[in-house]
Motif scaffolding. Sequence first.
Motif, PDB file in Angstrom:
ATOM      1  N   ASN A  30       0.818  -1.202   0.000  1.00 50.34           N
ATOM      2  CA  ASN A  30       0.000   0.000   0.000  1.00 50.34           C
ATOM      3  C   ASN A  30       0.859   1.263   0.000  1.00 50.34           C
ATOM      4  O   ASN A  30       2.020   1.238   0.409  1.00 50.34           O
ATOM      5  CB  ASN A  30      -0.927   0.031   1.221  1.00 50.34           C
ATOM      6  CG  ASN A  30      -2.144  -0.854   1.040  1.00 50.34           C
ATOM      7  OD1 ASN A  30      -2.293  -1.534   0.024  1.00 50.34           O
ATOM      8  ND2 ASN A  30      -3.024  -0.865   2.020  1.00 50.34           N
ATOM      9  N   ARG A 219      -4.342  11.917  -3.845  1.00 52.21           N
ATOM     10  CA  ARG A 219      -5.679  11.340  -4.000  1.00 52.21           C
ATOM     11  C   ARG A 219      -5.675  10.191  -5.015  1.00 52.21           C
ATOM     12  O   ARG A 219      -6.329   9.169  -4.823  1.00 52.21           O
ATOM     13  CB  ARG A 219      -6.658  12.421  -4.446  1.00 52.21           C
ATOM     14  CG  ARG A 219      -8.101  11.947  -4.608  1.00 52.21           C
ATOM     15  CD  ARG A 219      -8.977  13.088  -5.095  1.00 52.21           C
ATOM     16  NE  ARG A 219      -8.451  13.630  -6.333  1.00 52.21           N
ATOM     17  CZ  ARG A 219      -8.464  14.937  -6.654  1.00 52.21           C
ATOM     18  NH1 ARG A 219      -8.955  15.822  -5.810  1.00 52.21           N
ATOM     19  NH2 ARG A 219      -7.965  15.340  -7.795  1.00 52.21           N
ATOM     20  N   ASP A 223      -3.317   4.715  -1.188  1.00 49.40           N
ATOM     21  CA  ASP A 223      -4.398   3.853  -0.725  1.00 49.40           C
ATOM     22  C   ASP A 223      -5.072   4.438   0.513  1.00 49.40           C
ATOM     23  O   ASP A 223      -6.230   4.150   0.794  1.00 49.40           O
ATOM     24  CB  ASP A 223      -3.851   2.461  -0.393  1.00 49.40           C
ATOM     25  CG  ASP A 223      -3.280   1.765  -1.616  1.00 49.40           C
ATOM     26  OD1 ASP A 223      -4.074   1.317  -2.453  1.00 49.40           O
ATOM     27  OD2 ASP A 223      -2.044   1.687  -1.740  1.00 49.40           O
ATOM     28  N   GLN A 224      -4.323   5.258   1.264  1.00 45.96           N
ATOM     29  CA  GLN A 224      -4.880   5.951   2.414  1.00 45.96           C
ATOM     30  C   GLN A 224      -4.124   7.267   2.599  1.00 45.96           C
ATOM     31  O   GLN A 224      -2.985   7.418   2.160  1.00 45.96           O
ATOM     32  CB  GLN A 224      -4.802   5.098   3.677  1.00 45.96           C
ATOM     33  CG  GLN A 224      -3.436   4.528   3.990  1.00 45.96           C
ATOM     34  CD  GLN A 224      -3.437   3.673   5.254  1.00 45.96           C
ATOM     35  OE1 GLN A 224      -4.069   4.025   6.252  1.00 45.96           O
ATOM     36  NE2 GLN A 224      -2.710   2.575   5.238  1.00 45.96           N
ATOM     37  N   GLY A 237      -7.873   8.183   6.389  1.00 47.18           N
ATOM     38  CA  GLY A 237      -8.824   7.338   5.692  1.00 47.18           C
ATOM     39  C   GLY A 237      -8.583   7.271   4.205  1.00 47.18           C
ATOM     40  O   GLY A 237      -7.491   7.561   3.715  1.00 47.18           O
ATOM     41  N   ASP A 238      -9.621   6.881   3.472  1.00 43.69           N
ATOM     42  CA  ASP A 238      -9.576   6.781   2.018  1.00 43.69           C
ATOM     43  C   ASP A 238      -9.241   8.150   1.414  1.00 43.69           C
ATOM     44  O   ASP A 238      -9.798   9.171   1.833  1.00 43.69           O
ATOM     45  CB  ASP A 238     -10.934   6.299   1.501  1.00 43.69           C
ATOM     46  CG  ASP A 238     -10.976   6.247  -0.004  1.00 43.69           C
ATOM     47  OD1 ASP A 238     -11.394   7.255  -0.615  1.00 43.69           O
ATOM     48  OD2 ASP A 238     -10.577   5.221  -0.569  1.00 43.69           O
ATOM     49  N   HIS A 240      -9.973   9.733  -1.348  1.00 49.68           N
ATOM     50  CA  HIS A 240     -11.079  10.507  -1.913  1.00 49.68           C
ATOM     51  C   HIS A 240     -11.984  11.061  -0.810  1.00 49.68           C
ATOM     52  O   HIS A 240     -12.516  12.172  -0.940  1.00 49.68           O
ATOM     53  CB  HIS A 240     -11.887   9.641  -2.886  1.00 49.68           C
ATOM     54  CG  HIS A 240     -11.104   9.241  -4.105  1.00 49.68           C
ATOM     55  ND1 HIS A 240     -10.966  10.065  -5.190  1.00 49.68           N
ATOM     56  CD2 HIS A 240     -10.402   8.112  -4.382  1.00 49.68           C
ATOM     57  CE1 HIS A 240     -10.217   9.461  -6.107  1.00 49.68           C
ATOM     58  NE2 HIS A 240      -9.858   8.276  -5.636  1.00 49.68           N
ATOM     59  N   GLU A 241     -12.129  10.308   0.268  1.00 49.56           N
ATOM     60  CA  GLU A 241     -12.942  10.796   1.382  1.00 49.56           C
ATOM     61  C   GLU A 241     -12.242  11.940   2.103  1.00 49.56           C
ATOM     62  O   GLU A 241     -12.833  12.988   2.363  1.00 49.56           O
ATOM     63  CB  GLU A 241     -13.233   9.650   2.362  1.00 49.56           C
ATOM     64  CG  GLU A 241     -14.180   8.592   1.832  1.00 49.56           C
ATOM     65  CD  GLU A 241     -15.557   9.153   1.515  1.00 49.56           C
ATOM     66  OE1 GLU A 241     -16.066   9.970   2.312  1.00 49.56           O
ATOM     67  OE2 GLU A 241     -16.108   8.782   0.465  1.00 49.56           O
TER      68      GLU A 241
END
Length: 261
Positions: A30, A219, A223-224, A237-238, A240-241
Amino acid sequence: MAILEVRNIEKHFGRTNVLKDVSFSMEEGNALAIIGSSGSGKTTLLRCLNFLERPDSGQIIVNGETLFDASEAGKDKDAELRKKRLHFGMVFQQFNLFPQYTALENVTLAERLLAQETPEFKKDKKAILTRIDEHGKELLDRMGLAERMNHYPHQLSGGQQQRVAIARALALKPDILCFDEPTSALDPELTGEVLKVIRSLAQQNTTMIIVTHEMAFARDVADQVIFMDGGVIVEHGDPHEVIDHPKEERTRQFLTRYAKG
């Protein structure tokens, strides 16, 4: 099992608390991007992971092995520190290449020094050095620098120097590759070539921690994402979030100010 676990890391410089109870984990293959304002603790966190700074408290665990535990008394000896650093490869903002060595010599230097400490080196020196040189050439070829391997740093552009630095960090096959704002010292036209290399490493599932100010890149590639402020992980977190739909007001403020900047 996580390849890296960071537990409750704290770091003080005098009365300044630079890292405050920082904890996170990541899986093998990741890419983790760390974003935040200057002075938020991002670089200090990387330096603690690479044992360039000693945390005042907390634990660092790689592949289930505790490499650092502040509760254990005493400091590691130089040889022990060097061994622990092998788990991490570090790519600095300012490249940090040795000016007196060619690109190939910069990439192979650490591997040569390590080889000299082994009992096999005296028995088969020529074969070992040849293998190390071939490995260095392969890495420079991956970086698109096959025709520049005998050039010295002053003969290379900033983007080329940073790609040499990435090859050097990969040479010892670290578990985790760390980037400290790898494009911040580059002109805009050279930034793309370095980001392209990092993107290709992500596609090859290289485990990476990337401190960056390139939001769109973070972004798309990570992966995070971790957003840090004042030595604290504010949001994690993600990508995109966190970047497109942040939950925390402090994250929204940062991203809004960054977009306007």
